[in-house]
Design a protein around this motif. Structure first.
Motif, PDB file in Angstrom:
ATOM      1  N   GLY A 112       0.805  -1.221   0.000  1.00 19.14           N
ATOM      2  CA  GLY A 112       0.000   0.000   0.000  1.00 19.14           C
ATOM      3  C   GLY A 112       0.830   1.259   0.000  1.00 19.14           C
ATOM      4  O   GLY A 112       0.521   2.203   0.727  1.00 19.14           O
ATOM      5  N   ASP A 162      -2.752   5.687  -1.834  1.00 18.02           N
ATOM      6  CA  ASP A 162      -2.857   6.989  -1.165  1.00 18.02           C
ATOM      7  C   ASP A 162      -4.155   7.696  -1.547  1.00 18.02           C
ATOM      8  O   ASP A 162      -4.844   8.262  -0.694  1.00 18.02           O
ATOM      9  CB  ASP A 162      -1.660   7.874  -1.532  1.00 18.02           C
ATOM     10  CG  ASP A 162      -0.356   7.348  -0.968  1.00 18.02           C
ATOM     11  OD1 ASP A 162      -0.405   6.580   0.026  1.00 18.02           O
ATOM     12  OD2 ASP A 162       0.709   7.696  -1.525  1.00 18.02           O
ATOM     13  N   VAL A 171      -7.179   5.928   0.198  1.00 12.47           N
ATOM     14  CA  VAL A 171      -7.234   6.147   1.651  1.00 12.47           C
ATOM     15  C   VAL A 171      -7.633   7.576   1.969  1.00 12.47           C
ATOM     16  O   VAL A 171      -8.398   7.832   2.907  1.00 12.47           O
ATOM     17  CB  VAL A 171      -5.872   5.791   2.293  1.00 12.47           C
ATOM     18  CG1 VAL A 171      -5.805   6.238   3.737  1.00 12.47           C
ATOM     19  CG2 VAL A 171      -5.623   4.296   2.194  1.00 12.47           C
ATOM     20  N   GLU A 172      -7.147   8.538   1.182  1.00 13.29           N
ATOM     21  CA  GLU A 172      -7.461   9.946   1.443  1.00 13.29           C
ATOM     22  C   GLU A 172      -8.901  10.300   1.086  1.00 13.29           C
ATOM     23  O   GLU A 172      -9.554  11.055   1.792  1.00 13.29           O
ATOM     24  CB  GLU A 172      -6.517  10.844   0.645  1.00 13.29           C
ATOM     25  CG  GLU A 172      -5.089  10.830   1.150  1.00 13.29           C
ATOM     26  CD  GLU A 172      -4.158  11.599   0.229  1.00 13.29           C
ATOM     27  OE1 GLU A 172      -4.636  12.240  -0.743  1.00 13.29           O
ATOM     28  OE2 GLU A 172      -2.946  11.549   0.479  1.00 13.29           O
ATOM     29  N   THR A 198     -13.581   5.919   2.318  1.00 13.45           N
ATOM     30  CA  THR A 198     -13.623   5.480   3.718  1.00 13.45           C
ATOM     31  C   THR A 198     -13.001   4.094   3.866  1.00 13.45           C
ATOM     32  O   THR A 198     -13.628   3.155   4.354  1.00 13.45           O
ATOM     33  CB  THR A 198     -15.081   5.456   4.231  1.00 13.45           C
ATOM     34  OG1 THR A 198     -15.831   4.581   3.380  1.00 13.45           O
ATOM     35  CG2 THR A 198     -15.686   6.829   4.241  1.00 13.45           C
ATOM     36  N   VAL A 199     -11.748   3.992   3.424  1.00 15.64           N
ATOM     37  CA  VAL A 199     -11.020   2.739   3.557  1.00 15.64           C
ATOM     38  C   VAL A 199      -9.710   2.993   4.286  1.00 15.64           C
ATOM     39  O   VAL A 199      -9.201   4.111   4.325  1.00 15.64           O
ATOM     40  CB  VAL A 199     -10.726   2.085   2.185  1.00 15.64           C
ATOM     41  CG1 VAL A 199     -11.994   1.665   1.490  1.00 15.64           C
ATOM     42  CG2 VAL A 199      -9.918   3.006   1.305  1.00 15.64           C
ATOM     43  N   ASP A 200      -9.196   1.953   4.859  1.00 14.86           N
ATOM     44  CA  ASP A 200      -7.907   2.005   5.534  1.00 14.86           C
ATOM     45  C   ASP A 200      -6.925   1.147   4.728  1.00 14.86           C
ATOM     46  O   ASP A 200      -7.332   0.345   3.890  1.00 14.86           O
ATOM     47  CB  ASP A 200      -8.066   1.441   6.952  1.00 14.86           C
ATOM     48  CG  ASP A 200      -7.013   1.962   7.903  1.00 14.86           C
ATOM     49  OD1 ASP A 200      -6.323   2.927   7.553  1.00 14.86           O
ATOM     50  OD2 ASP A 200      -6.898   1.390   9.011  1.00 14.86           O
ATOM     51  N   ARG A 201      -5.652   1.276   4.976  1.00 13.80           N
ATOM     52  CA  ARG A 201      -4.667   0.485   4.232  1.00 13.80           C
ATOM     53  C   ARG A 201      -4.854  -1.009   4.470  1.00 13.80           C
ATOM     54  O   ARG A 201      -4.609  -1.819   3.582  1.00 13.80           O
ATOM     55  CB  ARG A 201      -3.251   0.905   4.606  1.00 13.80           C
ATOM     56  CG  ARG A 201      -2.926   2.299   4.107  1.00 13.80           C
ATOM     57  CD  ARG A 201      -1.438   2.558   4.095  1.00 13.80           C
ATOM     58  NE  ARG A 201      -1.161   3.960   3.814  1.00 13.80           N
ATOM     59  CZ  ARG A 201      -1.126   4.483   2.603  1.00 13.80           C
ATOM     60  NH1 ARG A 201      -1.366   3.722   1.569  1.00 13.80           N
ATOM     61  NH2 ARG A 201      -0.860   5.758   2.424  1.00 13.80           N
ATOM     62  N   SER A 202      -5.300  -1.397   5.653  1.00 13.17           N
ATOM     63  CA  SER A 202      -5.496  -2.822   5.945  1.00 13.17           C
ATOM     64  C   SER A 202      -6.715  -3.398   5.218  1.00 13.17           C
ATOM     65  O   SER A 202      -6.863  -4.616   5.136  1.00 13.17           O
ATOM     66  CB  SER A 202      -5.636  -3.044   7.449  1.00 13.17           C
ATOM     67  OG  SER A 202      -6.780  -2.384   7.933  1.00 13.17           O
ATOM     68  N   ASP A 203      -7.589  -2.552   4.692  1.00 16.59           N
ATOM     69  CA  ASP A 203      -8.767  -3.040   3.963  1.00 16.59           C
ATOM     70  C   ASP A 203      -8.412  -3.663   2.613  1.00 16.59           C
ATOM     71  O   ASP A 203      -9.237  -4.350   2.016  1.00 16.59           O
ATOM     72  CB  ASP A 203      -9.765  -1.902   3.740  1.00 16.59           C
ATOM     73  CG  ASP A 203     -10.374  -1.401   5.032  1.00 16.59           C
ATOM     74  OD1 ASP A 203     -10.436  -2.198   5.985  1.00 16.59           O
ATOM     75  OD2 ASP A 203     -10.767  -0.229   5.096  1.00 16.59           O
TER      76      ASP A 203
END
Length: 91
Positions: free
Chosen positions: A53, A59, A62-63, A66-71
């Motif tokens: 990621g 980037d 994520v910005e 509504t997701v996170d890098r672990s998603d």
């Protein structure tokens, strides 16, 4: 890094079965199989998708979403079952 080492050690342990070459050499009925040609086959497989990621696509997602890098992590499991119907045909 340690995952690759662990996977390699497990693979080496499974592949290096003591006495396996001697067993194969004793089979005289069929040179391709240990006992006889199989009538059925079962294949199980699994995998993991673990992206780092660290690119513009991640980037951006994520910005702005509504997701996170672990998603972005995920896994896969699969199975196949086959029945031999001929010398070179499996259904």
């Amino acid at each position: 890094m340690w995952r690759h080492t662990l996977a390699g050690a497990l693979l080496a342990a499974v592949v290096s079965v003591p006495g396996a070459p001697e067993l194969v050499a004793q089979s005289s009925s069929s040179p391709d199989f240990l006992f006889s040609r199989p009538g059925i086959s079962l294949t199980l497989r699994g995998g993991a998708f673990l992206p780092r990621g660290q690119s513009g696509v991640f980037d951006f997602a994520v910005e702005r979403l509504t997701v996170d890098r672990s998603d972005f992590r995920g896994g896969s499991l699969g199975a196949e079952f086959g029945i031999w119907v001929g010398d070179r045909l499996e259904v």
